[in-house]
Design an enzyme around this catalytic site. Structure first.
Site, PDB file in Angstrom:
ATOM      1  N   GLU A 125      67.581  10.005  30.851  1.00  0.00           N
ATOM      2  CA  GLU A 125      67.265  10.864  29.702  1.00  0.00           C
ATOM      3  C   GLU A 125      66.048  11.748  29.913  1.00  0.00           C
ATOM      4  O   GLU A 125      65.969  12.852  29.363  1.00  0.00           O
ATOM      5  CB  GLU A 125      67.053   9.994  28.442  1.00  0.00           C
ATOM      6  CG  GLU A 125      68.314   9.478  27.805  1.00  0.00           C
ATOM      7  CD  GLU A 125      68.768   8.144  28.366  1.00  0.00           C
ATOM      8  OE1 GLU A 125      69.582   7.472  27.718  1.00  0.00           O
ATOM      9  OE2 GLU A 125      68.320   7.775  29.480  1.00  0.00           O
ATOM     10  N   GLU A 129      72.685   1.630  28.099  1.00  0.00           N
ATOM     11  CA  GLU A 129      72.075   0.944  26.958  1.00  0.00           C
ATOM     12  C   GLU A 129      73.064  -0.028  26.313  1.00  0.00           C
ATOM     13  O   GLU A 129      72.688  -1.124  25.898  1.00  0.00           O
ATOM     14  CB  GLU A 129      71.573   1.962  25.939  1.00  0.00           C
ATOM     15  CG  GLU A 129      70.337   2.713  26.438  1.00  0.00           C
ATOM     16  CD  GLU A 129      69.776   3.675  25.413  1.00  0.00           C
ATOM     17  OE1 GLU A 129      68.626   3.481  24.990  1.00  0.00           O
ATOM     18  OE2 GLU A 129      70.504   4.618  25.035  1.00  0.00           O
TER      19      GLU A 129
END
Length: 730
Positions: free
Chosen positions: A143, A121
């Protein structure tokens, strides 16, 4: 006072380098120290940019990994059903990255180690991503495997970078981890360099050539790759995503994939900042869920504890194993030989004939061929070379003398004590005098098998799971005379072949086989009660099991559980113990003896098969076992989940299990207990109402379906004292 985790430097050309380097950890994580450090670093960049000193920014790392992602301890600390706390955290994490992203100067992520989750990210917030060509590096947003969604801009940015379809299928929904070449092909990195030394020069060169870089989505006239959900080209495909998700989840209670898909599609209709708001809200609700907390504990902390045993044990072993013998070249032995050779160990694969031994090596050759066929170009040549090296380490033989010098032996022959004793005795004169002796047995007590060995202290059980090349677990079983040194040696081998261990004490069936046996018996018992097979299979899927129970029975073959039952019954009678018949026994006996349906390998079981492929449930199940007595779906689901949990408590009571961490890891990785629960013992803890709620529900099931659901007294006592099975971690 917060600790600074980012080293700030600026060169003569005005290029700022932010080196991520948390002095308190081996890996960089998104903890409070990182957040405040990034806020300070970006504030400094903004100030110096206003005075014309900054021409670009490089984000890199001083650690082996680029960035490890969110600090999972912080996420666990977020209260249940209080999403606002998580949402506020993501705001602080993403605000400085967004400010840097829109400052009007080029930013580059220079990646020399794995960038997963929050690490990617950070990289996605940069205008350019350059990575070292190292096959050990992984990049992705995994995730979902922890019951989470990327909450630091990962959904919004990947969708805008790749398009909705590609982002969902290649990055988000399955949490795929990409090697550098695959990441380049997918589009989550822009360039690859050959070495870490080339990273910073390549980043500075790109900055010099792109002085006014922006993100594509911040450019006027930006259009999303593949179209936005408002476009007909994509809107016609949108219905396939929920359908795909329904097929994947099969009704199991996993909120994260649904939240990811929703955040991606809803956010794609909006501007970037509004898409981040949507992502932020979904992230908060998922993080504050019980499922996320269960999965974080199981798939990170429990796994970390389990895998830590192998590295700790390796420190106490004088010399690693260079040569190992596998006895038995059947499916299990052949696969064990493959994973050992892949780890760099020379393997003697012995069977009763050279033809059988060669056939066992063929298993490895097929896996190597498949690996080569999946690669192309230089990668295919590398795979071919590695494959040839792997195969050269496997020596098939029928000659006991070929085992000379072996420092360890793994036996994988028939589940017959006499056969196992015989094959060990045959090679005993040739192997090293102190060679580690291991049996890959799924049910036979190690202490009994050790009685046939000259060196019972060196004897231990290594229970692998099929297919060995894919299944990550090894159940290590200590016999009564197994030494501590032997356990360490076994653990070091398990770590060497990149498997996750659990360590249990001896009993018939150990932990995994014993507990999964209650699951399969319960499913078949329901069939014997006249409950429709379709409901039983649907209950398995909705509970979250990877394979419905009757389908699993067919894969195992029905003759195996009957053989185990007969052996266990005979052992109980020899020991003067009682024996309770299961409702599954009569069903299995009829399927084998009356209908000659023994499972998939014979082409007929609870299912019908065509060319080896499952087609439908056998219609004769309704005719011969009823199939008209539906029960509440909640009861059917709980019968499967509870019966395994209750048997696990018995394993703890009897000392078969020494820790609930082993129970959780073993149940998920070895026997398919649903991952959303966090493991079989954690399921009891997190049941609504805690242990008291579980005890009450078990009592209801016992009243309706039989005494086997009566909770053990130890569980009742723990519930009465507000106890828990969660183990305290340092």
């Amino acid at each position: 006072m917060a600790t600074n985790t980012i080293n700030y430097s600026i060169d003569d050309d005005g290029v700022v380098t932010l080196e991520l380097d948390d002095p308190n950890q081996n890996a960089n994580t998104m903890n409070e120290n990182y957040v405040s450090s990034m806020e300070n670093a970006v504030a400094k960049i903004v100030d110096e940019h206003e005075s014309g000193k900054v021409s670009g920014v490089i984000i890199t790392s001083a650690k082996k990994t680029f960035f490890a992602g969110g600090d999972l301890r912080d996420l666990l600390a977020i209260p249940l059903d209080e999403p606002a706390a998580a949402q506020d955290t993501t705001d602080r994490v993403t605000a400085p990255l967004r400010e840097l992203e829109t400052l009007g100067i080029p930013t580059v992520a220079a990646i020399a180690g794995s960038a997963l989750g929050g690490g990617l990210e950070i990289a996605l917030s940069c205008h350019r991503r350059i990575v070292v060509d190292n096959p050990k590096i992984q990049l992705g947003l995994p995730e979902v495997g922890l019951g989470l969604l990327p909450g630091g801009g990962g959904v919004a940015r990947s969708v805008r970078l790749l398009g909705v379809e590609s982002a969902l299928m290649n990055v988000l929904l399955e949490g795929k981890r990409h090697r550098p070449d695959s990441a380049l092909q997918v589009g989550i990195v822009d360039d690859i360099v050959a070495s870490a030394e080339e990273l910073i020069p390549a980043a500075k060169k790109w900055i010099a050539e792109n002085p006014e870089s922006r993100q594509p989505w911040d450019e006027k006239g930006y259009t999303m790759p593949g179209g936005s959900p408002k476009d007909r080209s994509l809107s016609s495909k949108l219905p396939m995503f929920p359908a795909l998700l329904r097929k994947q989840l099969k009704g199991a209670p996993y909120p994260a994939p649904i939240a990811i898909m929703s955040a991606a599609v809803e956010g794609a209709r909006l501007g970037f900042d509004d898409a981040r708001t949507v992502e932020r809200r979904y992230f908060g609700h998922v993080v504050a869920s019980q499922t996320a907390k269960n999965m974080i504990r199981a798939f990170f902390f429990d796994l970390q504890t389990a895998n830590g045993m192998t590295s700790q044990a390796a420190k106490s072993v004088d010399k690693p194993v260079d040569k190992l013998t596998v006895l038995g070249a059947g499916m299990m032995g052949a696969a064990i030989a493959y994973v050992c050779a892949k780890a760099g160990i020379d393997v003697v694969l012995k069977d009763i004939s050279i033809e059988a031994a060669n056939k066992g090596k063929d298993y490895s050759e097929k896996l190597v061929d498949k690996s080569v066929s999946r690669a192309s170009g230089e990668a295919a040549e590398v795979a071919r070379k590695r494959g040839a090296e792997l195969l050269s380490r496997i020596t098939p033989t029928d000659d006991p003398a070929a085992t000379a010098g072996s420092q360890a032996v793994i036996e994988a022959v028939f589940e017959d004590p006499d056969v196992k004793t015989k094959v060990f005795a045959e090679i005993a004169p040739y192997i090293e005098a102190d060679a580690l002796l291991c049996s890959n047995t799924s049910t036979l007590p190690i202490t009994e098998l050790a009685r046939g060995m000259d060196r019972p202290a060196d004897f231990i059980g290594l229970h692998f799971f099929s297919p060995v090349d894919k299944m990550p677990l090894v159940e290590i079983i200590k016999g009564e005379q197994t030494s501590a040194e032997t356990l360490d040696r076994a653990l070091s081998i398990v770590g060497r072949i990149s498997k996750t261990p659990i360590v249990v004490n001896d009993s018939r069936g150990f932990f995994t086989s014993r507990v999964i046996g209650t699951f399969t018996n319960e499913g078949v018992s329901m069939l014997g009660e006249g409950i429709p097979a379709s409901q039983i299979e649907q209950a398995s899927s909705q509970a979250g099991y990877p394979a419905p129970v009757l389908s699993l029975m067919d894969e195992l073959t029905l003759t195996l559980p009957r053989k185990i039952r007969e052996e266990t019954k005979a052992a109980a009678q020899r020991e003067g113990k009682g024996w309770v018949e299961s409702g599954a026994d009569a069903v299995i006996d009829r399927m084998i003896d009356e209908f000659d349906r023994k499972g998939r390998s014979t082409g007929a079981g609870f299912y019908e098969y065509s060319d080896g492929k499952r087609t439908r449930l056998w219609p004769g199940l309704t005719e011969n076992f009823g199939g008209t007595s539906e029960i509440p779906m909640r009861d059917a689901i709980d019968r499967l989940l509870f019966i395994e949990a209750i048997e696990t408590v018995k394993c703890l009571d009897e000392g078969v299990l020494e820790s609930t961490t082993d129970a959780n890891v073993g149940s998920i990785l070895g026997i398919g207990y649903p991952g959303w629960t966090g493991g079989v013992s954690r399921f009891i803890d997190q049941y609504p109402g805690g242990l008291a709620g579980f005890v009450a529900r078990a009592g209801e099931l016992a009243e309706r379906y039989g005494e086997r659901f009566t909770p053990p007294q130890s569980l009742v006592a723990k519930a009465d004292s507000d106890g828990t099975y969660e183990e305290v971690r340092a």
